[in-house]
Design an enzyme around this catalytic site. Structure first.
Site, mmCIF file in Angstrom:
data_model
loop_
_atom_site.group_PDB
_atom_site.id
_atom_site.type_symbol
_atom_site.label_atom_id
_atom_site.label_comp_id
_atom_site.label_asym_id
_atom_site.label_seq_id
_atom_site.Cartn_x
_atom_site.Cartn_y
_atom_site.Cartn_z
ATOM 1 N N LYS A 160 43.156 32.322 39.853
ATOM 2 C CA LYS A 160 43.227 31.184 38.932
ATOM 3 C C LYS A 160 44.644 30.591 38.925
ATOM 4 O O LYS A 160 44.814 29.374 38.970
ATOM 5 C CB LYS A 160 42.806 31.630 37.519
ATOM 6 C CG LYS A 160 41.307 31.942 37.431
ATOM 7 C CD LYS A 160 40.898 32.606 36.123
ATOM 8 C CE LYS A 160 39.412 32.988 36.164
ATOM 9 N NZ LYS A 160 38.949 33.694 34.957
ATOM 10 N N GLN A 175 41.173 36.793 29.809
ATOM 11 C CA GLN A 175 40.299 37.385 30.820
ATOM 12 C C GLN A 175 39.485 38.531 30.225
ATOM 13 O O GLN A 175 40.018 39.386 29.525
ATOM 14 C CB GLN A 175 41.142 37.877 32.016
ATOM 15 C CG GLN A 175 40.335 38.348 33.211
ATOM 16 C CD GLN A 175 39.539 37.235 33.890
ATOM 17 O OE1 GLN A 175 39.911 36.065 33.851
ATOM 18 N NE2 GLN A 175 38.428 37.592 34.514
ATOM 19 N N ASP A 193 37.456 28.129 28.708
ATOM 20 C CA ASP A 193 36.342 28.977 29.148
ATOM 21 C C ASP A 193 35.033 28.561 28.471
ATOM 22 O O ASP A 193 33.946 28.953 28.910
ATOM 23 C CB ASP A 193 36.609 30.442 28.777
ATOM 24 C CG ASP A 193 37.067 31.283 29.970
ATOM 25 O OD1 ASP A 193 36.712 30.933 31.106
ATOM 26 O OD2 ASP A 193 37.749 32.286 29.734
#
Ligand code: GUN
Length: 297
Positions: free
Chosen positions: A52, A96, A119
């Site tokens: 990422k 994460q 997200d």
């Protein structure tokens, strides 16, 4: 059979984003800034977060990687999230998953400012998604929609079977495929570990989306001719012949199933790269909204 080439499409998307960032720079504007929080040392998570950050560099975004030890308390993580929520330089950030046992994931996801939740995991954003409102769509489902759209795979009136009901992939995917519009308008069946006679269900499917994390679970006798197969599985399988000591396996027995499929995603090189590209897209959107708020629009 046509391969749904996630690597190729994700590169196209990254080129499109890079061109937009170049224009921002020409105009002297601040570029999008994505932060990622990684708690602990999980190997797969390290790889994902590394990809990422690398993708941010490639398109010209700013990125910040926040690493915290495995022993981090819930309060320490919540304080870090507060800091990122209040940091005006950061347009969007992700935490994460999975998180260490001592931390309540729901509590953490609820603490993220919905406007920075690239997200799309905050209940407000998930709710908006379910109600067809403009929001951040979780990156993996968003990437699958983008693949279907760019390859013009028909979804209207099709029987779509999703295997796996995770909050990150299966559940949102089942909602999105049933929405009005394209891709969507599918008749969706969401299956899981308690589903009976799964094979009878998948054999009737026009589109199968596997997101269960079980290598080579979907076999050729479970699908019909002409099926569209989207494989979200990314499992590390020990492999002594590989340099890293493992290989990446999808949920689909690719060699067998691809013979019957009309379209299929490979692993690696299918859904995985799309997830990263769509996270960048969401960050771009977060930056636009952030600027609009600052400009009082
Ligand atoms: N872990 C596995 N997939 C994801 C994802 O899309 N976002 C985050 N934050 N964690 C993940």
């Amino acid at each position: 059979m046509e391969i749904l080439d996630g690597r190729k499409i994700s590169n196209q998307i990254k080129d499109e984003i890079a061109a937009q960032v170049a224009k921002m720079k020409e105009r002297g504007e601040k570029v999008p800034h994505l932060a990622a929080v990684l708690v602990g040392n999980d190997g797969a998570s390290l790889t994902y977060v590394g990809s990422k950050v690398k993708a941010c560099e490639r398109v010209g975004f700013e990125s910040t990687l926040v690493r915290m030890p495995n022993t981090t308390s819930e309060l320490e993580l919540l304080n870090k999230i507060k800091e990122l929520n209040n940091d005006d330089d950061i347009d969007g950030f992700i935490v994460q998953l999975p998180l260490p046992k001592q931390i309540d994931t729901q509590k953490v996801l609820m603490a993220v400012d919905p406007e920075k939740d690239v997200d799309g995991f905050h209940p407000m954003n998930f709710g908006k998604m379910a109600l067809d409102m403009s929001t951040f769509i979780p990156a993996t489902p968003f990437g699958i929609l983008e693949l279907l759209e760019r390859y013009e795979v028909e979804t209207k009136g099709k029987n779509t079977v999703v295997i796996g009901r995770s909050h990150i992939v299966g559940r949102p995917m089942s909602i999105l495929m049933g929405r009005k519009g394209f891709p969507g308008n599918s008749t969706v069946t969401l299956t899981h570990s308690h589903t009976r006679d799964l094979k009878d269900i998948t054999r009737n499917a026009d589109i199968v989306i596997t997101a269960l994390g079980q290598p080579e679970f979907l076999k050729a006798d479970m699908v019909k001719d002409g099926v569209v197969v989207i494989d979200v599985g990314i499992t590390r399988v020990p492999d002594e012949t590989a340099k890293k000591g493992y290989r990446i396996a999808g949920d689909v027995d690719f060699d067998e199933v691809s013979k019957k499929a009309s379209y299929i995603t490979p692993v690696p090189g299918g859904v995985g790269p799309m997830t990263i590209a769509m996270l960048l897209k969401n960050t771009l959107l977060a930056r636009e909204r952030h600027r609009a708020v600052k400009a009082g629009k």
